[in-house]
Design a protein around this motif. Structure first.
Motif, PDB file in Angstrom:
ATOM      1  N   GLY A 109       0.752  -0.869   0.505  1.00 29.65           N
ATOM      2  CA  GLY A 109      -0.018   0.116   0.185  1.00 29.65           C
ATOM      3  C   GLY A 109       0.550   1.310  -0.300  1.00 29.65           C
ATOM      4  O   GLY A 109       0.675   2.486  -0.735  1.00 29.65           O
ATOM      5  N   ARG A 110       1.863   1.272   1.077  1.00 30.07           N
ATOM      6  CA  ARG A 110       2.365   2.229   0.753  1.00 30.07           C
ATOM      7  C   ARG A 110       3.580   2.754  -0.365  1.00 30.07           C
ATOM      8  O   ARG A 110       3.855   4.081  -1.028  1.00 30.07           O
ATOM      9  CB  ARG A 110       3.796   2.354   1.938  1.00 30.07           C
ATOM     10  CG  ARG A 110       3.197   2.638   2.983  1.00 30.07           C
ATOM     11  CD  ARG A 110       4.256   2.378   4.773  1.00 30.07           C
ATOM     12  NE  ARG A 110       3.300   2.662   5.682  1.00 30.07           N
ATOM     13  CZ  ARG A 110       4.067   2.651   6.809  1.00 30.07           C
ATOM     14  NH1 ARG A 110       5.834   2.311   6.758  1.00 30.07           N
ATOM     15  NH2 ARG A 110       3.205   2.803   8.167  1.00 30.07           N
ATOM     16  N   ILE A 111       4.495   1.930  -1.524  1.00 35.84           N
ATOM     17  CA  ILE A 111       4.818   1.143  -2.572  1.00 35.84           C
ATOM     18  C   ILE A 111       3.790   2.344  -3.468  1.00 35.84           C
ATOM     19  O   ILE A 111       3.919   2.926  -4.387  1.00 35.84           O
ATOM     20  CB  ILE A 111       5.172   0.147  -3.139  1.00 35.84           C
ATOM     21  CG1 ILE A 111       5.949  -0.035  -1.998  1.00 35.84           C
ATOM     22  CG2 ILE A 111       5.300  -0.031  -4.450  1.00 35.84           C
ATOM     23  CD1 ILE A 111       6.452  -1.899  -2.321  1.00 35.84           C
ATOM     24  N   ALA A 112       2.380   1.861  -2.910  1.00 36.13           N
ATOM     25  CA  ALA A 112       0.691   1.938  -4.014  1.00 36.13           C
ATOM     26  C   ALA A 112       1.345   3.250  -4.408  1.00 36.13           C
ATOM     27  O   ALA A 112       0.697   4.161  -4.765  1.00 36.13           O
ATOM     28  CB  ALA A 112       0.079   1.195  -4.557  1.00 36.13           C
ATOM     29  N   SER A 113       1.384   3.934  -3.138  1.00 31.17           N
ATOM     30  CA  SER A 113       0.934   6.203  -2.959  1.00 31.17           C
ATOM     31  C   SER A 113       1.996   6.689  -2.905  1.00 31.17           C
ATOM     32  O   SER A 113       1.805   7.807  -3.048  1.00 31.17           O
ATOM     33  CB  SER A 113       0.467   5.812  -1.513  1.00 31.17           C
ATOM     34  OG  SER A 113      -1.140   5.417  -0.930  1.00 31.17           O
ATOM     35  N   ALA A 114       3.674   5.632  -3.073  1.00 31.32           N
ATOM     36  CA  ALA A 114       4.438   6.502  -3.741  1.00 31.32           C
ATOM     37  C   ALA A 114       4.712   7.368  -5.587  1.00 31.32           C
ATOM     38  O   ALA A 114       4.048   6.211  -5.781  1.00 31.32           O
ATOM     39  CB  ALA A 114       5.083   6.073  -2.923  1.00 31.32           C
ATOM     40  N   PRO A 115       5.418   8.109  -4.831  1.00 33.98           N
ATOM     41  CA  PRO A 115       5.589   8.880  -6.488  1.00 33.98           C
ATOM     42  C   PRO A 115       6.341   8.012  -7.090  1.00 33.98           C
ATOM     43  O   PRO A 115       7.184   7.798  -6.699  1.00 33.98           O
ATOM     44  CB  PRO A 115       6.184  10.207  -6.036  1.00 33.98           C
ATOM     45  CG  PRO A 115       5.967  11.137  -4.616  1.00 33.98           C
ATOM     46  CD  PRO A 115       6.114  10.041  -4.088  1.00 33.98           C
ATOM     47  N   PRO A 116       5.450   7.571  -8.716  1.00 32.71           N
ATOM     48  CA  PRO A 116       7.161   6.674  -9.456  1.00 32.71           C
ATOM     49  C   PRO A 116       8.098   7.452  -9.952  1.00 32.71           C
ATOM     50  O   PRO A 116       8.962   6.379  -9.627  1.00 32.71           O
ATOM     51  CB  PRO A 116       6.063   6.615 -10.442  1.00 32.71           C
ATOM     52  CG  PRO A 116       4.753   7.595 -10.677  1.00 32.71           C
ATOM     53  CD  PRO A 116       4.798   7.667  -9.344  1.00 32.71           C
ATOM     54  N   ALA A 117       8.290   8.730  -9.178  1.00 27.67           N
ATOM     55  CA  ALA A 117      10.036   8.922  -9.726  1.00 27.67           C
ATOM     56  C   ALA A 117      10.661   8.755  -8.311  1.00 27.67           C
ATOM     57  O   ALA A 117      11.986   8.467  -9.065  1.00 27.67           O
ATOM     58  CB  ALA A 117      10.113   9.991  -9.890  1.00 27.67           C
ATOM     59  N   THR A 118      10.104   8.871  -7.548  1.00 29.58           N
ATOM     60  CA  THR A 118      11.222   8.193  -6.353  1.00 29.58           C
ATOM     61  C   THR A 118      11.230   6.166  -6.351  1.00 29.58           C
ATOM     62  O   THR A 118      12.456   6.648  -5.850  1.00 29.58           O
ATOM     63  CB  THR A 118       9.761   8.086  -4.392  1.00 29.58           C
ATOM     64  OG1 THR A 118       9.550   9.407  -4.532  1.00 29.58           O
ATOM     65  CG2 THR A 118      11.016   7.898  -3.090  1.00 29.58           C
ATOM     66  N   LEU A 119      10.088   5.773  -6.747  1.00 28.57           N
ATOM     67  CA  LEU A 119      10.495   4.321  -6.803  1.00 28.57           C
ATOM     68  C   LEU A 119      11.547   4.137  -7.721  1.00 28.57           C
ATOM     69  O   LEU A 119      12.695   3.354  -7.822  1.00 28.57           O
ATOM     70  CB  LEU A 119       9.351   4.072  -7.293  1.00 28.57           C
ATOM     71  CG  LEU A 119       7.900   3.745  -5.981  1.00 28.57           C
ATOM     72  CD1 LEU A 119       7.510   3.034  -6.537  1.00 28.57           C
ATOM     73  CD2 LEU A 119       8.875   3.090  -5.395  1.00 28.57           C
ATOM     74  N   GLN A 120      11.520   5.242  -8.066  1.00 30.17           N
ATOM     75  CA  GLN A 120      12.773   5.556 -10.364  1.00 30.17           C
ATOM     76  C   GLN A 120      13.942   5.546  -9.045  1.00 30.17           C
ATOM     77  O   GLN A 120      15.018   4.605 -10.234  1.00 30.17           O
ATOM     78  CB  GLN A 120      12.724   5.856 -11.062  1.00 30.17           C
ATOM     79  CG  GLN A 120      11.319   5.592 -11.779  1.00 30.17           C
ATOM     80  CD  GLN A 120      10.542   5.672 -12.862  1.00 30.17           C
ATOM     81  OE1 GLN A 120      11.241   7.205 -13.277  1.00 30.17           O
ATOM     82  NE2 GLN A 120       9.368   5.739 -13.814  1.00 30.17           N
ATOM     83  N   ARG A 121      14.237   6.423  -8.301  1.00 32.00           N
ATOM     84  CA  ARG A 121      15.417   6.677  -7.636  1.00 32.00           C
ATOM     85  C   ARG A 121      16.001   6.181  -7.595  1.00 32.00           C
ATOM     86  O   ARG A 121      17.450   5.742  -7.123  1.00 32.00           O
ATOM     87  CB  ARG A 121      15.293   8.299  -7.165  1.00 32.00           C
ATOM     88  CG  ARG A 121      15.080   9.139  -7.785  1.00 32.00           C
ATOM     89  CD  ARG A 121      15.390  10.548  -7.118  1.00 32.00           C
ATOM     90  NE  ARG A 121      13.806  10.956  -5.552  1.00 32.00           N
ATOM     91  CZ  ARG A 121      12.427  11.224  -6.163  1.00 32.00           C
ATOM     92  NH1 ARG A 121      12.834  12.140  -7.324  1.00 32.00           N
ATOM     93  NH2 ARG A 121      12.908  11.592  -4.958  1.00 32.00           N
ATOM     94  N   ILE A 122      14.550   4.614  -6.109  1.00 28.47           N
ATOM     95  CA  ILE A 122      15.321   3.794  -5.629  1.00 28.47           C
ATOM     96  C   ILE A 122      16.108   2.458  -6.276  1.00 28.47           C
ATOM     97  O   ILE A 122      16.600   2.673  -5.878  1.00 28.47           O
ATOM     98  CB  ILE A 122      14.184   3.925  -4.314  1.00 28.47           C
ATOM     99  CG1 ILE A 122      13.867   4.875  -3.424  1.00 28.47           C
ATOM    100  CG2 ILE A 122      14.413   2.536  -3.286  1.00 28.47           C
ATOM    101  CD1 ILE A 122      12.492   4.441  -2.326  1.00 28.47           C
ATOM    102  N   LEU A 123      15.411   2.024  -7.046  1.00 29.82           N
ATOM    103  CA  LEU A 123      15.413   0.737  -7.860  1.00 29.82           C
ATOM    104  C   LEU A 123      16.367   0.959  -9.389  1.00 29.82           C
ATOM    105  O   LEU A 123      16.197   0.446  -9.874  1.00 29.82           O
ATOM    106  CB  LEU A 123      13.805   0.392  -8.334  1.00 29.82           C
ATOM    107  CG  LEU A 123      13.641  -0.004  -6.457  1.00 29.82           C
ATOM    108  CD1 LEU A 123      12.213  -0.667  -6.814  1.00 29.82           C
ATOM    109  CD2 LEU A 123      14.438  -1.467  -6.022  1.00 29.82           C
ATOM    110  N   GLY A 124      15.342   1.775  -9.894  1.00 30.41           N
ATOM    111  CA  GLY A 124      16.092   2.710 -11.373  1.00 30.41           C
ATOM    112  C   GLY A 124      14.696   2.942 -12.000  1.00 30.41           C
ATOM    113  O   GLY A 124      13.916   2.587 -11.589  1.00 30.41           O
TER     114      GLY A 124
END
Length: 313
Positions: A109-124
């Motif tokens: 649920g927290r991942i779904a609420s996070a901005p996509p740009a944040t996930l891309q900075r963490i994982l690529g």
């Protein structure tokens, strides 16, 4: 349309079967469960959802023999995923899960609420987009009949809880030799190797290591298996079973191999090729490493297929 998921699962796209059987997806699942139990004595756990990702997760969280249905509406999907741990998302490895948890993104649920740009900075960029979509229950992967297997496994169960490290290493040698032979016969190589150890209390430990290059070469697989086993520090552990799984399989012709000027390596590969020919003619048990059945395994150093093979009677 059915896609096998070794060792013990399958994906089925039943959209074209509902009219034929006159049942909805849940009715077809009940029919499959009853037939598998009546004909083969196998109790199936079935997950039903709008895509493979959600169906896998539903089946993994269900009790033996249960049929679990994930609602098709966005609200139902979000409620199903909300509090699940990151590792529950199929395709999210331990390293990616640790990286997300380090930033407080420890639930789907927290991942779904996070901005996509944040996930891309963490994982690529690519992995971040994939994780964002999966956290929202989006999976466009089709069910592909006769799809090539992405993994291959083998297990050794001891007659009693094993305390002897040398016997565990001999079992790993046999498993690595078996996996290498199966991969070479199917024209595949592995990109990673996973070791699973099951203990007397039925708990398990699983470790995965990437290979330096994709390979089906027995000594290379054995070396990684020994390293994974040594890293667990199981000096006093009561081990009931060990299993190896070759991951990230691909066609051998698509993989590159670093050439070696080591004559011992060339000799080991020639011996390996001769053993493969013997096994294809006389069966898989025609030859095996002698150390796996009789001689003690060396405590250190690279395993060598230059050691004699034992020919079965």
């Amino acid at each position: 349309m059915v896609e096998a998921l070794p060792p013990d699962a399958a994906l089925a796209d039943v959209r074209g079967a509902q009219r034929y059987f006159g049942r909805d997806a849940e009715g077809i699942a009940e029919l499959l469960r009853l037939r598998a139990l009546a004909w083969y004595g196998v109790e199936c756990t079935i997950g039903i959802a709008s895509n493979p990702l959600l169906a896998r997760m539903a089946a993994q969280g269900a009790a033996p023999g249960e049929i679990r249905v994930v609602p098709g509406d966005p609200e139902g999907v979000a409620a199903f995923l909300d509090r699940r741990p990151v590792a529950a998302l199929h395709g999210i490895g331990p390293a990616a899960a640790r990286a997300l948890c380090a930033y407080g993104l420890d639930s789907v649920g927290r991942i779904a609420s996070a901005p996509p740009a944040t996930l891309q900075r963490i994982l690529g960029a690519k992995a971040g987009r994939r994780v964002y979509e999966r956290a929202r229950g989006i999976d466009p992967t089709p069910v592909t009949p006769n799809a090539p297997s992405r993994s291959m496994g083998a297990e050794h169960r001891f007659l009693h809880d094993e305390l002897d490290e040398s016997r565990r290493r001999r079992a790993l040698l046999s498993l690595a030799d078996e996996l290498g032979s199966r991969m070479r016969s199917s024209g595949q190589v592995a990109g990673a190797l996973t070791l699973t150890v099951r203990y007397a209390d039925r708990s398990t430990t699983t470790r995965t290591r990437r290979l330096t290059e994709p390979t089906a070469h027995g000594p290379a697989l054995t070396e990684v298996a020994y390293a994974l086993h040594a890293a667990l520090g199981l000096q006093r552990a009561r081990v009931r079973a060990v299993a190896l799984r070759a991951e990230d399989l691909c066609r051998a012709e698509r993989a590159s191999r670093q050439l070696s000027f080591d004559p011992a390596d060339d000799k080991a590969r020639r011996i390996e090729a001769a053993v493969d020919r013997a096994r294809s003619r006389f069966g898989p048990h025609a030859a095996r490493p002698a150390a796996a059945s009789a001689a003690p395994v060396r405590a250190a150093g690279r395993p060598s297929y230059g050691q004699p093979y034992r020919r079965s009677a």
